[in-house]
Design a protein around this motif. Structure first.
Motif: not given
Length: 693
Positions: A524-553
């Motif tokens: 659960m990602l909370r932005t500076p303006s108070g919005k909450s986003l559920a972010v799911a990971f994608q496998a980036a390798g053994p033992g490593l998970w990664r996700a990317s979210v656009p930053v606009d503030e």
């Protein structure tokens, strides 16, 4: 010619004829000059009105966005009821993916809109905003003369907000040394002096809580625990009546750098791997390495006099009692428990580890005998139990499934085959994580945690073969470097960790999870303006998970995964403009409105009623009439027009020449009708050619 005719006429006393001749001359000259009457046909142009609508994140507080929409709809309705007006609406301050801007820049949007509107047609400018504008100019001459600027302020008068402001924090700090951070609590809309309780956390773990005075700068000192990024967060609880808790916390980052690394190496016997070990720890010139090798122990049968040996006695008390806590890593290399180190000092080593120290044990065949270091009091800390067997068969170290996930070994190069090793003491791991296996799939490299400390074991003395390039060599350098970083608690080598980072351009927030588990769970990602986003990971390798979210503030982003401590990252400046102050205000627009004969007013009046002032059109030429009043805002209608065509009207040639000849004819007839017969002369007969007889 006409002048001569006129003179002759006057001499003959014929004024009518003279006038007709003169008129004919004038008509002729006029026809030759071909005069034209030019008439412009113009269309009156409408008056332009620019409305800048604030869509910045601070407008999402309370009912400000709803008030903004209501105000624009009412203002648009009033303007549409008046003829000759054109509305130019521009939304500004909203976040745009890939284009993060710190602050609400409404006047920059106005400048862009002005490039589309001729100044002579501009009648007024309206701002619908909470008043928190960060690019208000000092000079408004670019608007043109006498153009009113009106501000319709959302929010309510007398709002209150509490916020944390970090006044000073270093960018870098020395590991295990204290760094000072200055901050204060600001109570916007209230008097300073309130007592406020704040908590201060480091990497999600609360380090202290204290009561401070609002409005006063407070200095705190924190010890930097590790190299790399150390995230400090300062927060306070929400206060009843404040408009938002978004800025009740602030964060900053201090990058830790080790001043020097103190390493103690105690070798039980000379070995081929000692040079590799020393070079590894001395690769950084700031490191301090103290190395003792046992050449003669208490059980040695050697008749050589001590004075003839070029050796130094091991300063037991100084190393293992007085100064043991100053070492970052203790290395026991090929060490036999033959009485060189007395049992009480082994107890000190065990306490050192449990209290947060790091121990690296490199074993050779000696680990399988009865004098193994496993038989000392530190044996309880060691994850591998020896079985008394030494394998001497050739084998290639092999990464385990856990090793493929672990950050110490995950990134080791595997493009080329690794070289062989030829011996290892056999054993069974009882605790810890096995990263590599050796002969007969026995544990070769094992990492383990013991209370606050860490233990690493290498169950062979053959790594020097990789360093020497034997049989193609192997990745000894990155392996030992990563292992030392893990022992030193570097966050990059943690097995279970959630990380936040921003892309180089600052347009993407990268969420990364390192885990030894086979799957990951959403964040659960909370932005500076108070919005909450559920972010799911994608496998980036053994033992490593990664996700990317656009930053606009810009501001503080917080990631929470299950029951784990929250992870925070400040994107942009430590105190972003957008949330540095969020109470609604007219103060920033008041100077501009005053200079332009405009006005500012809250949409909610003193009684809490929502009121949009009426719009009044001021006719051209009424420059002295005010564009502001208690219940109205004025628009100055312009005189601008557009040329549609030009009419050119001259005297038709037939008319000119007709008049000319008519006047000549009249002059001729007038002259002929008024001629008199001559008086008779005595003695002359006019009917004959001679005198009368």
């Amino acid at each position: 010619m006409f002048a001569a005719a006129a003179v002759a006429g006057f001499r003959n006393k014929m004024p009518v004829t003279t006038a007709l001749r003169t008129g004919a001359g004038v008509v002729l000259l006029t026809a030759l000059a071909n005069p034209l009457q030019v008439t412009e046909r113009r269309d009156i142009l409408p008056t332009d009105v620019i409305i800048i609508v604030d869509k910045s994140p601070s407008q999402s507080i309370g009912e400000r966005q709803q008030d903004t929409d209501r105000a624009y709809q009412d203002l648009e309705r009033q303007l549409n009821q008046k003829t000759g007006l054109v509305i130019h609406k521009r939304e500004a301050g909203a976040s745009k993916p890939g284009a993060m801007v710190d602050g609400t820049n409404l006047f920059s949007a106005l400048t862009e809109e002005l490039s589309k509107v001729p100044r002579e047609r501009l009648g007024a400018v309206y701002f619908i905003t909470d008043g928190q504008i960060h690019d208000v100019p000092v000079d408004i001459s670019s608007l043109g003369p006498n153009i009113p600027v009106h501000g319709l302020i959302t929010g309510k008068q007398g709002e209150f907000d509490r916020r944390i402001v970090i006044d000073k924090a270093p960018l870098y700090g020395v590991v295990n040394e204290e760094e000072s951070i200055s901050f204060h609590v600001a109570d916007d809309g209230a008097k300073a002096g309130a007592q406020v309780r704040v908590s201060i956390s480091l990497d999600g773990e609360e380090k202290m809580a204290k009561t401070v005075i609002a409005g006063q700068i407070t200095d705190v000192k924190l010890k930097i625990p590790h190299a790399g990024v150390n995230t400090i967060q300062i927060k306070t609880d929400p206060v009843p009546g404040e408009i938002s808790a978004l800025n009740n916390n602030a964060a900053t980052e201090i990058r830790g750098k080790a001043k020097e690394l103190n390493v103690l190496i105690v070798s039980g016997a000379p070995s081929s791997g000692l040079r590799m070990l020393r070079e590894l720890f001395k690769s950084d010139p700031d490191n301090t390495v103290i190395h003792f090798t046992t050449l003669r122990n208490l059980m040695s049968e050697d008749d050589t006099p001590t004075e003839e040996l070029n050796t130094t006695a091991l300063p037991m008390t100084d190393i293992f009692e007085n100064n043991i806590q100053k070492y970052d890593v203790i290395v026991l290399d090929h060490f036999n428990n033959t009485g060189v180190i007395p049992p009480p000092y082994f107890d000190n080593i065990a306490s050192y580890v449990r209290e947060g120290g790091s121990l690296l044990v490199i074993n050779g065949p000696e680990y399988a005998n009865d004098s193994s270091v496993f038989q000392s009091s530190i044996g309880d800390l060691l994850p591998v139990v020896p079985d008394g067997i030494v394998s001497e068969e050739a084998y290639v170290p092999k990464m385990t499934p856990d090793g493929a996930k672990h950050p110490v070994t995950r990134s080791l190069p595997t493009e080329t085959p690794w070289g062989h090793w030829y011996n290892m003491p056999s054993g069974q791991n009882r605790t810890g994580t096995v990263l590599m296996e050796g002969a007969q799939k026995k544990p070769l490299i094992v990492l383990d945690r013991k209370e606050k400390g860490r233990v690493a074991m290498i169950m062979s003395d053959q790594m020097w073969l990789w360093a020497a390039g034997h049989d193609g060599g192997g990745p000894y350098s990155p392996l030992m470097t990563n292992m030392s970083r893990w022992l030193l608690k570097n966050p990059a080598m943690e097995e279970e960790v959630l990380r936040l980072s921003a892309s180089k351009e600052g347009t993407q927030l990268i969420i990364e999870q390192q885990t030894m588990a086979d799957k990951s769970s959403p964040v659960m990602l909370r932005t500076p303006s108070g919005k909450s986003l559920a972010v799911a990971f994608q496998a980036a390798g053994p033992g490593l998970w990664r996700a990317s979210v656009p930053v606009d503030e810009p501001g503080l982003y917080t990631a929470v995964q299950g029951n784990k401590p929250p992870v925070v990252l400040n994107v942009g400046q430590p105190n972003p403009k957008e949330f540095s102050s969020i109470v609604a205000t007219a103060e920033k627009l008041n100077p501009i409105a005053g200079l332009s004969s405009g006005s500012t007013r809250f949409l909610h009046d003193g009684s809490g009623n929502f009121v949009v002032p009426r719009v009044t059109a001021i006719e051209p030429g009424q420059d002295n009439k005010s564009a502001r009043g208690d219940d109205f805002t004025g628009i100055r209608l312009t005189k601008a027009s557009q040329l549609r065509g030009i009419d050119r009207n001259g005297i038709p040639p037939l008319v000119s020449y007709g008049a000319f000849f008519s006047l000549l004819l009249l002059a001729y007839r007038s002259e002929g009708g008024k001629k008199k017969k001559p008086e008779p002369v005595p003695g002359v007969d006019r009917n004959t050619d001679g005198p009368a007889l």
